[in-house]
Design a protein around this motif. Structure first.
Motif, PDB file in Angstrom:
ATOM      1  N   ALA A 158      -6.732  -3.673  -8.060  1.00 47.68           N
ATOM      2  CA  ALA A 158      -8.090  -3.320  -8.442  1.00 47.68           C
ATOM      3  C   ALA A 158      -8.833  -4.609  -8.714  1.00 47.68           C
ATOM      4  O   ALA A 158      -8.267  -5.712  -8.625  1.00 47.68           O
ATOM      5  CB  ALA A 158      -8.080  -2.410  -9.670  1.00 47.68           C
ATOM      6  N   LYS A 159     -10.093  -4.498  -9.060  1.00 44.81           N
ATOM      7  CA  LYS A 159     -10.885  -5.687  -9.322  1.00 44.81           C
ATOM      8  C   LYS A 159     -10.247  -6.535 -10.423  1.00 44.81           C
ATOM      9  O   LYS A 159     -10.034  -6.062 -11.532  1.00 44.81           O
ATOM     10  CB  LYS A 159     -12.307  -5.290  -9.719  1.00 44.81           C
ATOM     11  CG  LYS A 159     -13.230  -6.487  -9.887  1.00 44.81           C
ATOM     12  CD  LYS A 159     -14.644  -6.045 -10.214  1.00 44.81           C
ATOM     13  CE  LYS A 159     -15.565  -7.240 -10.369  1.00 44.81           C
ATOM     14  NZ  LYS A 159     -16.957  -6.819 -10.689  1.00 44.81           N
ATOM     15  N   GLY A 160      -9.897  -7.751 -10.074  1.00 45.10           N
ATOM     16  CA  GLY A 160      -9.313  -8.654 -11.059  1.00 45.10           C
ATOM     17  C   GLY A 160      -7.831  -8.457 -11.299  1.00 45.10           C
ATOM     18  O   GLY A 160      -7.256  -9.122 -12.161  1.00 45.10           O
ATOM     19  N   ILE A 161      -7.187  -7.548 -10.561  1.00 44.12           N
ATOM     20  CA  ILE A 161      -5.761  -7.291 -10.765  1.00 44.12           C
ATOM     21  C   ILE A 161      -5.029  -7.534  -9.452  1.00 44.12           C
ATOM     22  O   ILE A 161      -5.286  -6.858  -8.448  1.00 44.12           O
ATOM     23  CB  ILE A 161      -5.497  -5.845 -11.236  1.00 44.12           C
ATOM     24  CG1 ILE A 161      -6.211  -5.573 -12.560  1.00 44.12           C
ATOM     25  CG2 ILE A 161      -3.994  -5.595 -11.390  1.00 44.12           C
ATOM     26  CD1 ILE A 161      -6.057  -4.147 -13.050  1.00 44.12           C
ATOM     27  N   THR A 162      -4.147  -8.508  -9.437  1.00 41.84           N
ATOM     28  CA  THR A 162      -3.325  -8.793  -8.263  1.00 41.84           C
ATOM     29  C   THR A 162      -1.851  -8.645  -8.633  1.00 41.84           C
ATOM     30  O   THR A 162      -1.454  -8.873  -9.772  1.00 41.84           O
ATOM     31  CB  THR A 162      -3.574 -10.211  -7.732  1.00 41.84           C
ATOM     32  OG1 THR A 162      -3.278 -11.150  -8.771  1.00 41.84           O
ATOM     33  CG2 THR A 162      -5.018 -10.372  -7.289  1.00 41.84           C
ATOM     34  N   LEU A 163      -1.092  -8.286  -7.638  1.00 42.86           N
ATOM     35  CA  LEU A 163       0.323  -7.998  -7.868  1.00 42.86           C
ATOM     36  C   LEU A 163       1.143  -8.624  -6.754  1.00 42.86           C
ATOM     37  O   LEU A 163       0.837  -8.439  -5.568  1.00 42.86           O
ATOM     38  CB  LEU A 163       0.538  -6.478  -7.903  1.00 42.86           C
ATOM     39  CG  LEU A 163       1.890  -5.956  -8.371  1.00 42.86           C
ATOM     40  CD1 LEU A 163       2.102  -6.277  -9.846  1.00 42.86           C
ATOM     41  CD2 LEU A 163       1.951  -4.443  -8.172  1.00 42.86           C
TER      42      LEU A 163
END
Length: 726
Positions: A659-664
């Motif tokens: 999501a916006k601002g969330i990387t995995l």
């Protein structure tokens, strides 16, 4: 010295006499318990007898648990009068085929069952036939036929288990009336059963040996049989009760409704049979049995029906009803009425099912991680998913049972509201289009299953769960079809994904969404209104919404065709279960399925199921909240904004912008669920479907996360960590 030795010998003799007297008392108590538990008394403390009496009895039965359930029916005096009047001079009944060669539903067993019914009638003070000379004469004549002809079935089970189990009970209840010659003949029948085998077969055989020991007044053998029975009240073995509170038999195979149900019913009976003696089950053993019901069986019963995915090969007429009711009796009688903890479990089971509550109280998400089986329960609906892997046997065919169930563990997905959606649908099904299954479309005879070995070559099969919701995944590599399948279960919908679908045949490949009894119209959403879609309709790619029986189906983002239809079908129970006569039945079936074409290379699908919904909710459902991040053979991932949850099946290491601002950055293959709990706070749950990883590693917004996964007997379970990401 001589006097001392004499006194010692006298003391030993007196002790031996006392022990023999105590043993004789215990044998007498066990025989009294047989009569108390099996001879109808007219009492119905749980109300289950009234429920049973309201159900039409079956005319053809093979399932031992159902046979024993039917033995609880109040006496049908009209039928029994016919038994008495129609017995021939040879001691046979003219309506039984004594030359029957079937391996399941063997007709001569009816002779044994009628003997038991007559013996119970003879011992019951509730009817005018109590100690009737006429009934006694009929019993003796019927017994003499069996003792003289010694019928033998082609299936060993009847000879060693089924017949001795039925007649052994009759022998004990009729023991006082047996002549010495008859008693010896009875013992000879019981000698067909000997200690051996595993799981429920071991329990059945030991129970039969115990009945022979009672006839012989052999306390040592009774105790040996009891100890053999009790030795199976353990968890974690190769077969029997598993650590996930499922039950296995015939290898690593889920057998809740078949051998498992007989196990629970039998152990419940034995717990009452041994009560009041030194052989009674102890608290630890009763705790294991009650936990099996509470953490296993309660999950698979919905509104008095057993889940189709739990029936195994026993797809008999009305099987979900009978098996659930048999379980209810077993739960209510476990512990012989002397265990409060057993009574509490029974009360909870009965409360949700008899009568069925408007809102189910047992809710949550449970994956039986040793059995490739998922159950998701909400207040108004339930879903179940059955799979197989390179570790787990999915289905079996045996003795003419389940002759069409080749695809039953390829992701079969059932949705229940009132519980009757699939009741007795088996003769009418297209067995290659079981709900949730991806398979070839073909009119050829169904392939046969000939062994207990795992047949799906896929290793990546399992689920992640936080006990509220979860994601179940299956790598399908079987029968010429390969696919990556995933199911996301939430509080209001079931999201189904498929990717990498390919086949080694020119036959068309399909994925079935639903195949259930028609109940009301099948509607399709077109031009912002609902239209009848009962006749067969085919649509191409795009968004499509359907509504049937308070359930919505939304299909979108697919390349192939979707087919919706309601059709009147005919079929035969005999084709599914060969014990039945080949007579036709009819019914209307509603079906939804996707067509991926012939020889697909990398086909995919996505669809949503909204159970217990109204038409307005289905029409208004906002798909924009569900973001399919990826759906391929590397990653299947979904993010739901309103639920603040991301579900991921990573078949290989991969990177995702969640999501916006969330990387995995997932470094360890597995199934992940990430739930936002507050500002910067997340719960990350993970399970290893291959059951081989020791820990899961990922990078979440540049923060390294390590999750220690369960090992040993706990392999496959979910592990979670709480993290803070700024």
């Amino acid at each position: 010295m001589r006097i001392l030795r004499s006194l010692i010998m006298v003391g030993v003799w007196l002790v031996a006499l006392s022990v023999r007297a105590d043993n004789a008392d215990e044998l007498a108590r066990i025989k009294q318990n047989y009569a108390r538990m099996l001879v109808p008394s007219g009492e119905d403390p749980s109300g289950l007898l009234s429920i049973l009496s309201s159900i039409q009895p079956e005319k053809e039965m093979s399932d031992q648990a159902v046979v024993e359930l039917h033995q609880r029916y109040p006496f049908d005096l009209k039928k029994i009068t016919t038994y008495i009047s129609s017995l021939t001079d040879a001691g046979t009944w003219p309506d039984i085929n004594y030359e029957d060669k079937k391996r399941s539903g063997w007709e001569p067993k009816l002779h044994a069952e009628r003997i038991l019914e007559l013996v119970k009638l003879y011992n019951s003070k509730q009817t005018a036939y109590y100690h009737s000379p006429e009934v006694e004469t009929v019993i003796r004549k019927a017994l003499d036929y069996w003792f003289t002809t010694r019928p033998v079935c082609l299936n060993w089970w009847y000879n060693q288990i089924g017949i001795p189990k039925t007649l052994g009970t009759a022998f004990i209840l009729f023991e006082d009336k047996l002549s010495p010659t008859e008693k010896q003949q009875a013992i000879t029948v019981m000698e067909n059963a000997k200690f051996g085998m595993t799981g429920q077969n071991k329990v059945w055989l030991a129970g039969n040996v115990m009945m022979r020991a009672l006839l012989q007044n052999d306390y040592a053998l009774v105790k040996m049989a009891r100890d053999t029975i009790a030795s199976e009240i353990v968890s974690g073995g190769r077969e029997g009760i598993k650590d996930d509170w499922c039950f296995h038999q015939h290898g690593a195979q889920q057998q809740f409704g078949n051998y498992g149900l007989s196990f629970v019913s039998g152990m419940s009976f034995f717990s009452g049979l041994f009560s009041g003696t030194s052989l009674a089950f102890d608290d630890r053993q009763l705790a294991i049995l009650s936990t099996l019901i509470d953490r296993g069986y309660r999950w698979i019963i919905w509104r008095g029906m057993m889940d189709v995915n739990a029936l195994g090969r026993q797809l008999f007429h009305h099987a979900p009803v009978h098996k659930a009711l048999g379980l209810a009796f077993a739960a209510s009688e476990l512990g012989g009425g002397e265990s409060q903890s057993c009574a509490a479990v029974a009360t909870a089971l009965l409360h949700d099912n008899y009568p069925a509550s408007e809102r189910n109280t047992l809710t949550g998400h449970k994956h039986f991680w040793q059995s490739d089986y998922t159950v998701h329960r909400r207040p108004l609906w339930m879903a179940s998913i059955k799979m197989a892997s390179d570790r787990i046997v999915g289905a079996e065919m045996m003795n003419g049972d389940n002759m069409k169930g080749y695809y039953m563990a390829d992701g079969a997905t059932y949705i229940y509201k009132d519980g009757k959606e699939y009741l007795d649908i088996f003769p009418l099904w297209d067995w290659r289009k079981l709900p949730g299954v991806t398979a070839f479309e073909d009119d050829a005879p169904m392939p046969l299953i000939k062994s207990y070995q795992p047949r799906n070559k896929g290793t990546f099969v399992g689920a992640v769960s936080d006990e509220e919701q979860g994601m179940t995944v299956m790598e399908l590599d079987r029968a010429g079809v390969k696919a990556h399948k995933a199911w996301i279960c939430t509080d209001d919908f079931l999201l189904c994904l498929g990717a990498g679908i390919q086949a080694d045949s020119n036959l068309v490949v399909t994925t079935s969404i639903e195949q259930c009894h028609k109940k009301g119209e099948l509607l399709a959403w077109k031009k912002k209104e609902w239209n009848t879609a009962d006749e067969k309709q085919t649509a191409t790619a795009g968004e499509h919404r359907f509504f049937h029986n308070n359930t919505g189906y939304i299909v979108w983002g697919n390349e192939g065709e979707i087919v919706a239809e309601t059709a009147n079908r005919t079929g035969r129970w005999h084709d599914v279960m060969q014990m039945y006569r080949p007579t036709e039945v009819q019914g209307e079936v509603t079906t939804l399925y996707l067509k991926h074409g012939a020889s697909p290379k990398q086909a995919a699908y996505q669809y949503l199921i909204l159970p217990a919904a109204d038409k307005e909710k289905v029409a208004d459902f906002d798909l924009s909240d569900i973001r399919i991040l990826r759906n391929d053979t590397i990653v299947q991932a979904v993010y739901a904004e309103k639920k603040s949850t991301c579900w991921i099946a990573a078949y290989r290491p991969a990177q995702l912008a969640v999501a916006k601002g969330i990387t995995l950055n997932i470094q360890t293959p597995g199934v992940y669920m990430i739930r936002k709990r507050g500002k910067g706070r997340y719960t990350i749950s993970c399970a290893s479907p291959t059951q081989q990883e020791e820990s899961a590693k990922l990078e979440f917004n540049r923060k390294q996360i390590h999750i220690s996964l369960p090992q040993g007997k706990e392999k496959g379970k979910t592990a979670s960590v709480e993290v803070v990401v700024r």
